[in-house]
Every structure is written in C-alpha cells, then in structure tokens.
Design a protein around this motif. Sequence first.
Motif, mmCIF file in Angstrom:
data_model
loop_
_atom_site.group_PDB
_atom_site.id
_atom_site.type_symbol
_atom_site.label_atom_id
_atom_site.label_comp_id
_atom_site.label_asym_id
_atom_site.label_seq_id
_atom_site.Cartn_x
_atom_site.Cartn_y
_atom_site.Cartn_z
ATOM 1 N N UNK A 163 43.818 37.951 19.743
ATOM 2 C CA UNK A 163 44.118 37.740 18.330
ATOM 3 C C UNK A 163 43.200 38.574 17.450
ATOM 4 N N UNK A 164 43.747 39.456 16.602
ATOM 5 C CA UNK A 164 42.896 40.210 15.672
ATOM 6 C C UNK A 164 42.431 39.322 14.528
ATOM 7 N N UNK A 165 41.116 39.251 14.333
ATOM 8 C CA UNK A 165 40.562 38.487 13.217
ATOM 9 C C UNK A 165 40.318 39.376 12.004
ATOM 10 N N UNK A 166 40.118 40.652 12.260
ATOM 11 C CA UNK A 166 39.948 41.641 11.201
ATOM 12 C C UNK A 166 40.233 43.002 11.803
ATOM 13 N N UNK A 167 40.014 44.076 11.045
ATOM 14 C CA UNK A 167 40.239 45.417 11.567
ATOM 15 C C UNK A 167 39.292 45.754 12.708
ATOM 16 N N UNK A 168 38.143 45.124 12.744
ATOM 17 C CA UNK A 168 37.132 45.475 13.741
ATOM 18 C C UNK A 168 36.794 44.351 14.716
ATOM 19 N N UNK A 221 41.073 35.150 24.491
ATOM 20 C CA UNK A 221 40.953 33.955 25.322
ATOM 21 C C UNK A 221 41.777 34.149 26.598
ATOM 22 N N UNK A 222 41.152 33.845 27.745
ATOM 23 C CA UNK A 222 41.793 34.066 29.039
ATOM 24 C C UNK A 222 41.716 32.789 29.878
ATOM 25 N N UNK A 223 42.851 32.360 30.405
ATOM 26 C CA UNK A 223 42.903 31.215 31.304
ATOM 27 C C UNK A 223 43.513 31.604 32.639
ATOM 28 N N UNK A 272 52.878 35.170 16.659
ATOM 29 C CA UNK A 272 52.195 34.834 15.411
ATOM 30 C C UNK A 272 51.051 35.804 15.113
ATOM 31 N N UNK A 273 51.312 37.084 15.234
ATOM 32 C CA UNK A 273 50.300 38.079 14.927
ATOM 33 C C UNK A 273 49.320 38.345 16.049
ATOM 34 N N UNK A 274 49.424 37.625 17.151
ATOM 35 C CA UNK A 274 48.577 37.829 18.321
ATOM 36 C C UNK A 274 49.418 38.450 19.438
ATOM 37 N N UNK A 275 48.765 38.783 20.536
ATOM 38 C CA UNK A 275 49.467 39.306 21.705
ATOM 39 C C UNK A 275 49.227 38.373 22.885
ATOM 40 N N UNK A 276 50.306 37.853 23.458
ATOM 41 C CA UNK A 276 50.235 36.930 24.589
ATOM 42 C C UNK A 276 50.712 37.645 25.846
#
Length: 287
Positions: free
Chosen positions: A208-213, A218-220, A167-171
Amino acid sequence: MTIWGQKPGTYTSRRTVNHLMIGPVISLFFGLSAAAATSSVKTSKPELEPFFSASGNIYQTIPQIPEKKQSTITNMTLDFNLAQSKQTLTQLELNLSASRLWTENQTNSTTKMDSVEVYGQQYYNLEDSNTKVLYGLKAALPANESDRNAGFNYAGGAILGVITPVFGSKLSLFAEPSIYNFNWETSDASGSEYNTKTSLSFLAILSSPLSKSITWKNTGLLYQYRNYAENTYQVGSFSSLLKFKMNSNFNIFSGFATKDRLDKVTSTQRAFSRDLVNFRIGLDWSI
C-alpha cells in the motif's frame, strides 16, 4: 535446504510489486497503467522490458528471544526476459540467498549460502483489467554443506498466482506446491527431523502506498509440509515493513517479522508461544 516460503528473503524480497523475486520470498510483479492501457493498446506496440535486470537486498535481523542470534541476510535476484507480447511476459529468474549468523565465537561456518532457486514463469495480463495472472515452474539445488549432509538432491514445483489492485493497494496471492528429492528418506544431518517429502504454501502480499516515497508492505504465509515419516506440519509467518524510496534504484526499509510452527499446540506450548519476532532494518536496490 531450500524450503519455499520459509527462506529469510520471503519477508523482504521483491516479490511484491514490480517484478517477481519470490520472496522472498518473494518485488514480485510489473505494474500496468490503467486508462492508458485500454485506450492505446490497439494502436501502439507494447513497451519492451529490458532483457536483463538485477536486484538485491541486505538486512539485519534482531531476534527477540535469547536463543536466537542476530544475522545478516543478503538476497540477489537476476531476471532474464525471454519473450514479450501485448498480454504476456515470459521470464527466467535466478534467486540466490545467503546469511551470516553473528555469534560470540565466530567461525567460517556462520556464513553460508541459504538457497539456490530457479524460476521459469509467465505473466498474463487480463484484457480490460489491471489484473495479472502468474504461472510457472520452479526448481532448487543444494546450496550448502547442510544440504549435502542431509542428502538433498533437488526440489521442484509449480507457481500459480494473481496480482490485482485493491482500493489503491496491490494484492498478490500465490499457491506453490513442491516436491523434494533426497538420497535417503531418513532424518536430516542433525537427526532432529525426517527429510521433507512434499509441501504446499499459500502467500498473500498487500503493498500500500502511503505517500510518493513511503510504501507499507504486509506479507502473510501459511506453509504445510510432509516428511518421509508421513508426519505433517504447518508453519505460519507474518511480516510488516515500511519502505522509504531514496531514488529510482535504492530503498531503505524497517519493520518486523514473526514465524513459528502452528502444530505445536499442547497443554504446555501454544502456537506462537515462543514469540519468534525479528525487528528488521535494511537496504534494497535494483538496476
């Protein structure tokens, strides 16, 4: 003594997005292009990664319980790319972590090398997919006087993981079994606990990218180890960080991390009852 999954660098290491620094611990991986990869992989040669790269970070921890003191933690990673093809990248990595504990009575013993770790690993790109598989071996050597006093000789283990877009993030998901070797199968230098015999850790990182910068990471971690007294313990940790990209080489980050033994469940002490929370702010760089 090096205990993978518990070293300070685990919370802020590069082992998440671009190339692995477990951590620590582990940025962890090289990204793939999506549409371009499937349309041009048969007609063009893969872009070669640099043979050598380096990165590091430095951050300040601010514990929220009185008995814990502030510390400055630094981590340095050197990556050597040994071989590369269209689907694989073989890499040798050296990971060095050090810390300084800030106390009222400063002595030379407050600054020490925390860990010396070596990884031999390979990334495999699944065909027609942006998913990577990571597998390899790892080793650790004595890094400080406490290691030597405890009779620590070396540790070794394996790495198995997968890195995939969600979903646009990297897991990133990892499993790391390890074994430890000591001169004697008794307690550590302080006499408080028997030396570690084996361990197994599970690590999950969601970037997860929230914007370009701005990136939210999050790490578990769930870490289980067994000592030479045949006792088994579990450690859990979680961190959440916001990373602000300054330029292609530097980032600043801020967030919190917490870690505690999960087996301390009695009538007087519950898991996470000590609230081992650190607020963190720092800088990382890469070349």
